[in-house]
Design an enzyme around this catalytic site. Structure first.
Site, mmCIF file in Angstrom:
data_model
loop_
_atom_site.group_PDB
_atom_site.id
_atom_site.type_symbol
_atom_site.label_atom_id
_atom_site.label_comp_id
_atom_site.label_asym_id
_atom_site.label_seq_id
_atom_site.Cartn_x
_atom_site.Cartn_y
_atom_site.Cartn_z
ATOM 1 N N SER A 150 -19.206 47.680 14.187
ATOM 2 C CA SER A 150 -19.382 46.296 13.735
ATOM 3 C C SER A 150 -18.839 45.243 14.701
ATOM 4 C CB SER A 150 -18.662 46.099 12.400
ATOM 5 O OG SER A 150 -19.063 47.074 11.488
ATOM 6 N N HIS B 268 -23.799 43.189 13.685
ATOM 7 C CA HIS B 268 -24.455 44.267 14.423
ATOM 8 C C HIS B 268 -25.610 43.692 15.209
ATOM 9 C CE1 HIS B 268 -22.366 47.647 12.490
ATOM 10 N NE2 HIS B 268 -22.285 46.820 11.481
ATOM 11 N N HIS C 89 -27.099 51.819 9.282
ATOM 12 C CA HIS C 89 -26.236 52.505 8.314
ATOM 13 C C HIS C 89 -27.068 53.119 7.191
ATOM 14 C CE1 HIS C 89 -23.551 49.702 10.370
ATOM 15 N NE2 HIS C 89 -22.572 50.543 10.063
ATOM 16 N N TYR D 55 -26.604 52.842 4.135
ATOM 17 C CA TYR D 55 -26.766 51.913 3.004
ATOM 18 C C TYR D 55 -27.936 50.949 3.195
ATOM 19 C CZ TYR D 55 -23.870 48.827 5.989
ATOM 20 O OH TYR D 55 -23.363 48.107 7.033
ATOM 21 N N GLU D 56 -28.521 50.927 4.404
ATOM 22 C CA GLU D 56 -29.675 50.061 4.618
ATOM 23 C C GLU D 56 -30.935 50.637 3.981
ATOM 24 O OE1 GLU D 56 -29.896 48.660 8.753
ATOM 25 O OE2 GLU D 56 -27.738 48.961 8.871
ATOM 26 N N ALA E 278 -15.167 50.585 12.610
ATOM 27 C CA ALA E 278 -14.119 49.863 11.891
ATOM 28 C C ALA E 278 -13.851 50.665 10.624
ATOM 29 C CB ALA E 278 -14.612 48.473 11.528
ATOM 30 N N MET F 55 -18.139 53.754 6.633
ATOM 31 C CA MET F 55 -19.522 53.962 6.183
ATOM 32 C C MET F 55 -20.440 54.367 7.330
ATOM 33 S SD MET F 55 -19.858 50.565 3.814
ATOM 34 C CE MET F 55 -18.453 49.984 2.824
ATOM 35 N N SER F 56 -19.894 55.024 8.344
ATOM 36 C CA SER F 56 -20.742 55.373 9.502
ATOM 37 C C SER F 56 -20.228 56.662 10.127
ATOM 38 C CB SER F 56 -20.710 54.231 10.520
ATOM 39 O OG SER F 56 -19.433 54.109 11.103
ATOM 40 N N ASN G 250 -8.526 47.037 8.093
ATOM 41 C CA ASN G 250 -7.955 46.622 6.793
ATOM 42 C C ASN G 250 -7.246 47.818 6.192
ATOM 43 O OD1 ASN G 250 -10.982 47.444 6.488
ATOM 44 N ND2 ASN G 250 -10.046 47.912 4.490
ATOM 45 N N HIS H 34 -15.764 41.450 3.578
ATOM 46 C CA HIS H 34 -16.440 41.878 4.813
ATOM 47 C C HIS H 34 -16.129 40.924 5.958
ATOM 48 C CE1 HIS H 34 -19.227 44.098 7.289
ATOM 49 N NE2 HIS H 34 -20.037 43.071 7.449
HETATM 50 N N1 HPA Z 1 -13.982 50.940 3.378
HETATM 51 C C1 HPA Z 1 -15.193 51.329 3.834
HETATM 52 N N2 HPA Z 1 -15.665 50.971 5.008
HETATM 53 C C2 HPA Z 1 -14.901 50.189 5.783
HETATM 54 C C3 HPA Z 1 -13.634 49.737 5.361
HETATM 55 C C4 HPA Z 1 -13.167 50.139 4.095
HETATM 56 O O1 HPA Z 1 -12.056 49.799 3.659
HETATM 57 N N3 HPA Z 1 -13.138 48.977 6.376
HETATM 58 C C5 HPA Z 1 -14.071 48.968 7.369
HETATM 59 N N4 HPA Z 1 -15.143 49.694 7.013
#
Ligand code: HPA
Length: 276
Positions: free
Chosen positions: A35, A69, A91, A93-94, A121, A212-213, A236, A248
Site C-alpha cells: 500500500s 495502490h 487483493h 477482497y476486490e 503493511a 490482507m495480502s 498499526n 485505513h
Molecule cells: N488488519 C488487516 N490488514 C491490515 C492491518 C490490520 O490491522 N493493518 C494493515 N493491513
C-alpha cells in the site's frame, strides 16, 4: 523444490513486454510493493537505471482499486542486481478472483527472477511490536478461506520463507537499520478490519502480524519454484490492542511515514537475498 507450476501466458507476454521496454531480457528478483509505496523503488534504484511502465500496458494486471495502490512496474538495478518492482497489487477482497492477485508471482517467474520479495503493511499483534517496526515473515497462516491453486498441486510450504534468505535479509537490514524481528503473518480476506475477538483468536493461533495480502503470492511463487522473502511494516497495532478504532487513512499515513525506512531496508535486502 521442483516447479509444479509454469508461468501463465499473460505473464510470459508481460515479461516479453518488460524486456522490450527496458532492454533487460531477464531480472534477478521481483519486488511487490504494498500500500502506497510506489515511490519506494525510486530510492532503491542505482542512478539512471530505472524504467517505469504503467501496468495498463502489460497483460494480466487488473487496474488497481484500493487507495494508495498505483499500477506501475519498474525495472532497475539495485547494487548491480536486476530488479523488477511491481507497485499496485490486486487483493482478494476486490472480488476479481485469485488470478490477478497472483499475477506478480507469475511475472516474476517469467522474467527469470529467482527470488520474489513481498512487502506489506500489517497490523501488529505480538506484545512489543510498535508502529514503524519491520518484521521478516517467518511463516504464515492462510485464513483467507481461499487457495490460489486449483488441481492436484501439492505445493510444499515447509520453510516457504527460506531461513537462509531470512538470515541474509536480517543481516543486511541490521547493517543499515535496527535488526528486524521475525513473525508469523496471518492473511485475512478483508476488506473489513478484524474484530478484537478475531485478533484474540489470531493470537491464540500464533500470529504476530495480520494483513490482507502476501500469502497467495507466496504460495504461487513456491509452486513456481521461486524463493520468497517477505517483510511487513507494522502500520498499526491490531484491532482491540489500543482500544482505538482502525482507520485505513491512518494505516496509509503510517505506511507513508515508514516508506523511507523501508527503502533503506530493501536497498540492502534485495542484493543480499539474490546473492544468498
Ligand atoms: N488488519 C488487516 N490488514 C491490515 C492491518 C490490520 O490491522 N493493518 C494493515 N493491513
Amino acid at each position: 523444490m521442483a516447479a509444479l507450476l509454469t508461468p501463465t501466458d499473460d505473464a510470459v507476454a508481460a515479461a516479453e513486454a518488460v524486456a522490450d521496454a527496458t532492454g533487460r531480457p531477464t531480472h534477478d528478483a521481483t519486488l511487490v510493493l504494498g500500500s502506497g509505496w510506489a515511490e519506494v523503488v525510486t530510492g532503491l534504484a542505482d542512478p539512471d537505471t530505472a524504467v517505469t511502465i504503467p501496468v495498463s500496458e502489460l497483460p494480466g494486471f487488473a487496474a488497481p482499486l484500493a487507495a494508495g495502490h498505483r499500477g506501475t512496474v519498474t525495472s532497475c538495478l539495485v547494487d548491480g542486481v536486476a530488479l523488477l518492482s511491481i507497485a499496485g497489487r490486486t487483493h482478494l477482497y476486490e472480488g476479481r478472483g485469485t488470478e490477478p492477485v497472483v499475477h506478480p508471482a507469475h511475472v516474476a517467474a517469467a522474467t527469470g527472477s529467482r527470488v520474489l520479495v513481498l512487502t506489506n503493511a500489517a497490523g501488529g499483534l505480538r506484545d512489543g511490536l510498535a508502529v514503524g517496526d519491520l518484521v521478516l515473515i517467518r511463516d504464515h497462516l492462510n485464513l483467507t478461506g481461499r487457495s490460489p491453486l486449483t488441481g492436484a498441486l501439492f505445493v510444499n510450504l515447509v520453510d516457504a520463507y527460506r531461513p537462509a534468505l531470512r538470515a541474509a535479509a536480517a543481516d543486511a537490514i541490521a547493517a543499515v537499520d535496527a535488526r528486524p524481528t521475525e513473525g508469523v503473518y496471518a492473511a485475512m480476506g478483508g476488506p473489513q478490519y478484524e474484530t478484537p475477538a478475531e485478533i484474540g483468536m489470531l493470537r491464540t493461533l500464533g500470529a504476530d502480524l495480520v494483513g490482507m495480502s502476501t500469502v497467495p503470492e507466496a504460495i504461487v511463487a513456491r509452486g513456481l519454484g521461486l524463493d520468497v522473502t517477505a517483510v511487513s511494516l507494522v502500520t498499526n497495532l491490531a484491532a482491540g490492542v489500543t482500544g482505538e478504532p482502525l482507520d485505513h487513512a491512518e494505516v496509509l499515513a503510517a505506511g507513508a511515514a515508514g516508506a523511507a525506512r523501508l527503502t533503506t531496508a530493501l536497498r540492502a535486502l534485495v542484493p543480499a537475498v539474490v546473492r544468498a
